[in-house]
Design an enzyme around this catalytic site. Structure first.
Site, short mmCIF file in Angstrom:
data_model
loop_
_atom_site.label_atom_id
_atom_site.label_comp_id
_atom_site.label_asym_id
_atom_site.label_seq_id
_atom_site.Cartn_x
_atom_site.Cartn_y
_atom_site.Cartn_z
N ARG A 77 -11.06 17.29 13.44
CA ARG A 77 -9.93 16.51 12.95
C ARG A 77 -9.50 17.16 11.64
NH1 ARG A 77 -14.10 12.80 14.30
NH2 ARG A 77 -13.58 11.49 16.12
N LYS A 109 -15.54 10.32 11.16
CA LYS A 109 -15.10 9.03 11.65
C LYS A 109 -16.30 8.22 12.13
CE LYS A 109 -11.51 7.07 14.63
NZ LYS A 109 -10.47 7.37 15.64
N HIS A 119 -3.82 17.77 15.66
CA HIS A 119 -4.77 17.20 16.61
C HIS A 119 -4.66 17.87 17.97
CE1 HIS A 119 -7.76 14.07 16.33
NE2 HIS A 119 -7.51 13.67 17.56
N ARG A 168 -7.42 20.32 18.39
CA ARG A 168 -8.68 19.69 18.77
C ARG A 168 -8.68 19.34 20.27
NH1 ARG A 168 -12.99 16.09 16.91
NH2 ARG A 168 -12.84 14.03 17.86
N HIS A 181 -17.47 11.83 19.53
CA HIS A 181 -17.02 10.60 20.18
C HIS A 181 -18.20 9.65 20.37
CE1 HIS A 181 -13.25 12.64 22.14
NE2 HIS A 181 -13.05 12.27 20.88
N TYR A 237 -10.00 14.18 28.81
CA TYR A 237 -9.73 15.61 28.98
C TYR A 237 -9.88 16.06 30.42
CZ TYR A 237 -9.83 15.46 23.95
OH TYR A 237 -9.57 15.12 22.65
#
Length: 370
Positions: free
Chosen positions: A228, A253, A317, A320, A343, A352
């Site tokens: 990120r 995050k 982004h 990424r 994640h 994805y």
């Protein structure tokens, strides 16, 4: 310090930014060096298309010659919530203001991000004022649903903001020690949009059009490590582990640390960058050795995308997203990709699989049999 004023105006049926200043050859010559700046004989002023990118571009350009930039007329004032609702919300009294500040401290102790705290406190303030308007201190489901409709739905606020408002109200009820379970507000569902992904060829074209070594290194890092933008600009020099070929991401995050890949090819580029720029603390520094800004990085990417002739809506982004998709197409297990991206849930990473070309290419189109 010479003053330059940025003023919005309409020219050729488009919103523009006029650059106003007293006669000064140095400013005039310097402005002409700025890409996309134009001169209007009608209005006798330099101007540029009104956009967030151009505001930053012209501000940074004029600061190079030590100008004071007055952009007060460009600031978009937040709409008055009372006017949005077509009602006049009462003000909070001193006791209610103090209680709101205690609520802020309570949220901060929960280690929520500052942006989240500000949003929760803001919506709670509106909610309390709304309850005063309705002459009630009984935070019933009916009151909350009424507030939800008047403040969010009727005002046509975004789904993301609506969910934040619901979260903020629930946190306030928790802070007050009220039963949260009995409030079952229906949360709106977000649109499920697939991420934009660049092909390897498109990505190479973008990087080839990024000629500044610092800019090229930053964009290459975001892609090669799947970062990120906040993670990239928060990296310190010591977070690069070239012996283990890993990048250490700290406090990402969800307040989580993780390791991600350090590309061998990228490491050569990084060493050339380090040798030229010699960053001290942060890996990417802006002016005065401060941290590089995300807005500057986005401007760099946008310029490279335009030069590469791509028509896709590309953001930082996107790099990424492209990293994750290319790993998947190369046969990397989805669980490893989840760890590299940081994640919490595999469901987030599974998106994805919908943009990967590998599986789709194996499907024979029935039209080919006609």
């Amino acid at each position: 310090m010479k003053e330059v004023k940025l003023v919005p105006f309409n020219h050729k049926n488009e919103e523009q930014i006029a650059v106003k200043f007293g006669y000064d050859d140095a400013i005039r010559v310097h402005l002409k060096k700025l890409l996309d700046i134009k001169w209007s004989n009608t209005h006798k002023t330099f101007y540029i298309k009104n956009s967030t990118e151009n505001k930053s571009k012209i501000y940074n350009h004029l600061r190079l010659i030590n100008c004071y930039i007055n952009y007060s007329e460009l600031i978009i004032k937040k709409p008055n919530i009372s006017k949005t609702l077509n009602i006049q919300l009462p003000k909070l009294n001193e006791g209610q203001e103090k209680n709101l500040q205690k609520f802020r401290k309570w949220l901060q102790q929960k280690r929520l991000s500052e942006n989240t705290v500000n949003t929760y406190v803001e919506v709670t303030s509106f909610f309390i004022r709304y309850s005063i308007l309705k002459n009630t201190v009984d935070y019933s489901k009916r009151l909350i649903e009424s507030f939800n409709y008047d403040f969010i739905v009727h005002s046509n606020k975004s789904v993301s903001y609506q969910n934040q408002c619901i979260n903020g109200i629930k946190k306030y009820l928790e802070y007050k020690g009220l039963e949260v379970e009995r409030f079952e507000l229906q949360r709106p569902k977000k649109e499920k949009k697939l991420p934009v992904v660049l092909s390897v060829e498109e990505l190479k074209r973008v990087l080839d059009q990024t000629h500044n070594l610092k800019h090229k290194t930053l964009l290459s890092l975001i892609y090669s490590a799947g970062l990120r933008i906040g993670e990239a600009i928060n990296l310190r020099v010591k977070d690069i582990d070239s012996k283990r070929m890993l990048v250490h991401i700290k406090g990402a995050k969800g307040k989580k640390d993780r390791y991600t890949l350090l590309s061998e090819v990228f490491l050569n580029l990084l060493r050339a960058y380090y040798k030229q720029y010699k960053p001290k603390e942060y890996l990417f520094e802006g002016q005065n050795s401060e941290q590089y800004s995300s807005s500057s990085a986005q401007r760099v990417l946008k310029g490279s995308v335009e030069k590469a002739g791509l028509r896709k809506q590309v953001t930082l982004h996107t790099l990424r997203h492209s990293f994750a998709t290319h790993l998947l197409e190369n046969g990397t297990d989805i669980r490893y990709i989840q760890e590299l991206l940081g994640h919490s849930s595999p469901k987030t990473t599974m998106i994805y699989t919908h943009v990967s070309e590998t599986s789709v290419r194996k499907i024979k189109n029935p039209f080919d049999n006609l």
